[in-house]
Motif scaffolding. Sequence first.
Motif, PDB file in Angstrom:
ATOM      1  N   ASP A  10     -10.163  -4.681 -18.715  1.00 32.45           N
ATOM      2  CA  ASP A  10      -8.769  -4.391 -18.410  1.00 32.45           C
ATOM      3  C   ASP A  10      -8.130  -5.534 -17.627  1.00 32.45           C
ATOM      4  OD1 ASP A  10      -9.250  -1.957 -19.576  1.00 32.45           O
ATOM      5  OD2 ASP A  10      -8.900  -0.758 -17.769  1.00 32.45           O
ATOM      6  N   PHE A  11      -6.862  -5.772 -17.921  1.00 35.70           N
ATOM      7  CA  PHE A  11      -6.031  -6.701 -17.159  1.00 35.70           C
ATOM      8  C   PHE A  11      -4.783  -5.925 -16.736  1.00 35.70           C
ATOM      9  CE2 PHE A  11      -8.410  -9.216 -20.235  1.00 35.70           C
ATOM     10  CZ  PHE A  11      -8.961 -10.217 -19.434  1.00 35.70           C
ATOM     11  N   ILE A  12      -4.525  -5.855 -15.444  1.00 31.41           N
ATOM     12  CA  ILE A  12      -3.352  -5.147 -14.925  1.00 31.41           C
ATOM     13  C   ILE A  12      -2.423  -6.173 -14.304  1.00 31.41           C
ATOM     14  CG2 ILE A  12      -2.542  -3.461 -13.248  1.00 31.41           C
ATOM     15  CD1 ILE A  12      -5.086  -1.898 -13.688  1.00 31.41           C
ATOM     16  N   MET A  13      -1.184  -6.212 -14.807  1.00 33.47           N
ATOM     17  CA  MET A  13      -0.273  -7.291 -14.441  1.00 33.47           C
ATOM     18  C   MET A  13       1.133  -6.760 -14.149  1.00 33.47           C
ATOM     19  SD  MET A  13      -1.640 -10.068 -17.246  1.00 33.47           S
ATOM     20  CE  MET A  13      -2.075  -8.844 -18.479  1.00 33.47           C
ATOM     21  N   VAL A  14       1.894  -7.563 -13.413  1.00 36.80           N
ATOM     22  CA  VAL A  14       3.263  -7.235 -13.024  1.00 36.80           C
ATOM     23  C   VAL A  14       4.136  -8.459 -13.298  1.00 36.80           C
ATOM     24  CG1 VAL A  14       4.763  -6.513 -11.112  1.00 36.80           C
ATOM     25  CG2 VAL A  14       2.431  -5.640 -11.252  1.00 36.80           C
ATOM     26  N   ASN A  15       5.426  -8.238 -13.512  1.00 36.99           N
ATOM     27  CA  ASN A  15       6.315  -9.347 -13.876  1.00 36.99           C
ATOM     28  C   ASN A  15       6.777 -10.158 -12.666  1.00 36.99           C
ATOM     29  OD1 ASN A  15       7.973  -7.178 -13.016  1.00 36.99           O
ATOM     30  ND2 ASN A  15       9.716  -7.962 -14.167  1.00 36.99           N
ATOM     31  N   GLY A  16       5.811 -10.617 -11.916  1.00 37.30           N
ATOM     32  CA  GLY A  16       6.043 -11.509 -10.791  1.00 37.30           C
ATOM     33  C   GLY A  16       4.714 -12.113 -10.394  1.00 37.30           C
ATOM     34  N   PRO A  17       4.690 -13.357  -9.915  1.00 31.49           N
ATOM     35  CA  PRO A  17       3.421 -14.043  -9.679  1.00 31.49           C
ATOM     36  C   PRO A  17       2.675 -13.629  -8.427  1.00 31.49           C
ATOM     37  CG  PRO A  17       5.246 -15.484  -9.145  1.00 31.49           C
ATOM     38  CD  PRO A  17       5.845 -14.258  -9.756  1.00 31.49           C
ATOM     39  N   VAL A  18       3.342 -12.929  -7.493  1.00 24.50           N
ATOM     40  CA  VAL A  18       2.663 -12.586  -6.244  1.00 24.50           C
ATOM     41  C   VAL A  18       2.721 -11.091  -5.972  1.00 24.50           C
ATOM     42  CG1 VAL A  18       3.050 -14.848  -5.221  1.00 24.50           C
ATOM     43  CG2 VAL A  18       4.730 -13.039  -4.844  1.00 24.50           C
ATOM     44  N   PHE A  19       1.704 -10.610  -5.278  1.00 28.28           N
ATOM     45  CA  PHE A  19       1.603  -9.209  -4.862  1.00 28.28           C
ATOM     46  C   PHE A  19       2.517  -9.001  -3.660  1.00 28.28           C
ATOM     47  CE2 PHE A  19      -0.936  -5.523  -3.179  1.00 28.28           C
ATOM     48  CZ  PHE A  19      -0.888  -4.738  -4.319  1.00 28.28           C
ATOM     49  N   ASN A  20       2.859  -7.742  -3.374  1.00 24.67           N
ATOM     50  CA  ASN A  20       3.806  -7.468  -2.291  1.00 24.67           C
ATOM     51  C   ASN A  20       3.141  -7.177  -0.952  1.00 24.67           C
ATOM     52  OD1 ASN A  20       2.804  -4.918  -2.646  1.00 24.67           O
ATOM     53  ND2 ASN A  20       4.733  -3.962  -3.212  1.00 24.67           N
ATOM     54  N   ALA A  21       1.825  -7.393  -0.851  1.00 23.63           N
ATOM     55  CA  ALA A  21       1.123  -7.170   0.406  1.00 23.63           C
ATOM     56  C   ALA A  21       0.027  -8.226   0.543  1.00 23.63           C
ATOM     57  CB  ALA A  21       0.524  -5.768   0.453  1.00 23.63           C
ATOM     58  N   PRO A  22      -0.142  -8.804   1.734  1.00 27.36           N
ATOM     59  CA  PRO A  22      -1.108  -9.889   1.891  1.00 27.36           C
ATOM     60  C   PRO A  22      -2.552  -9.442   2.052  1.00 27.36           C
ATOM     61  CG  PRO A  22       0.021  -9.504   3.963  1.00 27.36           C
ATOM     62  CD  PRO A  22       0.678  -8.610   2.945  1.00 27.36           C
ATOM     63  N   ASP A  23      -2.759  -8.166   2.364  1.00 29.09           N
ATOM     64  CA  ASP A  23      -4.113  -7.702   2.643  1.00 29.09           C
ATOM     65  C   ASP A  23      -4.194  -6.185   2.433  1.00 29.09           C
ATOM     66  OD1 ASP A  23      -3.137  -6.393   5.079  1.00 29.09           O
ATOM     67  OD2 ASP A  23      -3.182  -8.368   6.014  1.00 29.09           O
ATOM     68  N   PRO A  24      -5.399  -5.606   2.468  1.00 29.91           N
ATOM     69  CA  PRO A  24      -5.547  -4.170   2.213  1.00 29.91           C
ATOM     70  C   PRO A  24      -4.742  -3.285   3.162  1.00 29.91           C
ATOM     71  CG  PRO A  24      -7.673  -5.253   2.007  1.00 29.91           C
ATOM     72  CD  PRO A  24      -6.730  -6.277   2.541  1.00 29.91           C
ATOM     73  N   LYS A  25      -4.670  -3.645   4.438  1.00 33.67           N
ATOM     74  CA  LYS A  25      -3.923  -2.806   5.388  1.00 33.67           C
ATOM     75  C   LYS A  25      -2.445  -2.751   5.028  1.00 33.67           C
ATOM     76  CE  LYS A  25      -6.873  -3.243   9.482  1.00 33.67           C
ATOM     77  NZ  LYS A  25      -6.959  -3.745  10.879  1.00 33.67           N
ATOM     78  N   ALA A  26      -1.875  -3.899   4.700  1.00 32.65           N
ATOM     79  CA  ALA A  26      -0.464  -3.931   4.315  1.00 32.65           C
ATOM     80  C   ALA A  26      -0.251  -3.182   3.005  1.00 32.65           C
ATOM     81  CB  ALA A  26       0.012  -5.374   4.196  1.00 32.65           C
ATOM     82  N   PHE A  27      -1.196  -3.294   2.091  1.00 33.67           N
ATOM     83  CA  PHE A  27      -1.145  -2.544   0.838  1.00 33.67           C
ATOM     84  C   PHE A  27      -1.108  -1.049   1.122  1.00 33.67           C
ATOM     85  CE2 PHE A  27      -3.902  -1.410  -3.123  1.00 33.67           C
ATOM     86  CZ  PHE A  27      -2.793  -0.956  -3.814  1.00 33.67           C
ATOM     87  N   ALA A  28      -1.981  -0.589   2.029  1.00 38.78           N
ATOM     88  CA  ALA A  28      -2.026   0.828   2.380  1.00 38.78           C
ATOM     89  C   ALA A  28      -0.725   1.278   3.038  1.00 38.78           C
ATOM     90  CB  ALA A  28      -3.212   1.092   3.309  1.00 38.78           C
ATOM     91  N   LYS A  29      -0.138   0.418   3.860  1.00 41.86           N
ATOM     92  CA  LYS A  29       1.132   0.743   4.516  1.00 41.86           C
ATOM     93  C   LYS A  29       2.239   0.902   3.480  1.00 41.86           C
ATOM     94  CE  LYS A  29       4.249  -0.940   8.144  1.00 41.86           C
ATOM     95  NZ  LYS A  29       4.493  -2.039   9.136  1.00 41.86           N
TER      96      LYS A  29
END
Length: 363
Positions: free
Chosen positions: A126-145
């Motif tokens: 599987d490849f999971i992708m979004v129409n932008g080159p960067v993720f919106n959180a720098p680390d797991p904690k920010a992702f969880a927030k």
Amino acid sequence: MTSPVRYAPSVETVEPDEAETVRDLEASFKEILDTTSKDYGHAVRSVHAKAHGIAKGTLSVKGGLPPELAQGLFATPGEHEAILRISTNPGDILDDSIALPRGLALKVLGVDGARVAGSEGDTTQDFIMVNGPVFNAPDPKAFAKNLKLLAKTTDKGESGKKLLSGILRGVEATLEAVGLESATLQQLGGAPQVHPLGETYYSQTAFRYGDHIAKFALVPVSPALTQLTGDTVNVTADRPDALREVVREVMIEQGGTWELRVQLNTDLDAMPVEDPTEEWDEKASPYVTVATLVAPPQLSWTPGETEGLDDALAYSVWNALDAHRPLGGVNRVRKDTYTFSQDYRGRFNGCPLHQPKTLDELA
């Protein structure tokens, strides 16, 4: 190009509290799933719940790739059945007038080789992708927030979300006019209302690429798709599923062709594995085509039918060969949380999910 960095387990830095972050993410996933399952009487995905099109096709791995690119799935030229799903990111199914980032998940079938733990016995990548080159959180904690915020806004007044989306879209457009953009604003409803089939999709996070480390991109190349790049979709109150309509129009008449491209890591300092908000410099390491995806003309959405196919599909970056092991904290915490969401859907809907061996299983 500078020689690519060689993969070693030491490229990752595991934080001691990642297990706690996984529990926080699962709590947010459960909150979203409990809310939407009660609303719909049916369990949908905790993220990217609304699909705008599903298409079957063939991924053809290029021959004659240089050794650094002939790795893992791409080590041997050949064809694989594949199925892609286009979506937007919330866990509730919203009117398309709410402007959100586009997502694309690609499942490649008939893939042989050593698997990551938890994926043994499967033959999918599987490849999971979004129409932008960067993720919106720098680390797991920010992702969880961020996910906690998304959970709190699930099922909270669609009319208010539409109003907010319009405001945020205006702010985002102003930023873009001066060469800036905000992943956070886009995530909250300020994303451009672009046509999903004209977009380039990025893995955003890093992956093992056999002996090396890479990110992936899926790039539209057929004229039917490239002419849509940058086009906006007319989403009005009387077109809640406008994206399904426009994707269907193109796919049924012309189908589409994409190139799957790879960006090799050439500098761990400039191209960090653990921070997916850092864009890897394409001048230092350009994306290179390793395979072509062709989806022939077909119905990408048929009401009353495609919903069943959508239910049968489960995507995760951890449905993978060990040669394409997900890397970095954001990917690590995705493993158990995506499994949690998949298992919840299977239990609630009374139909455990499994990875298909062939497309005929999904007919």
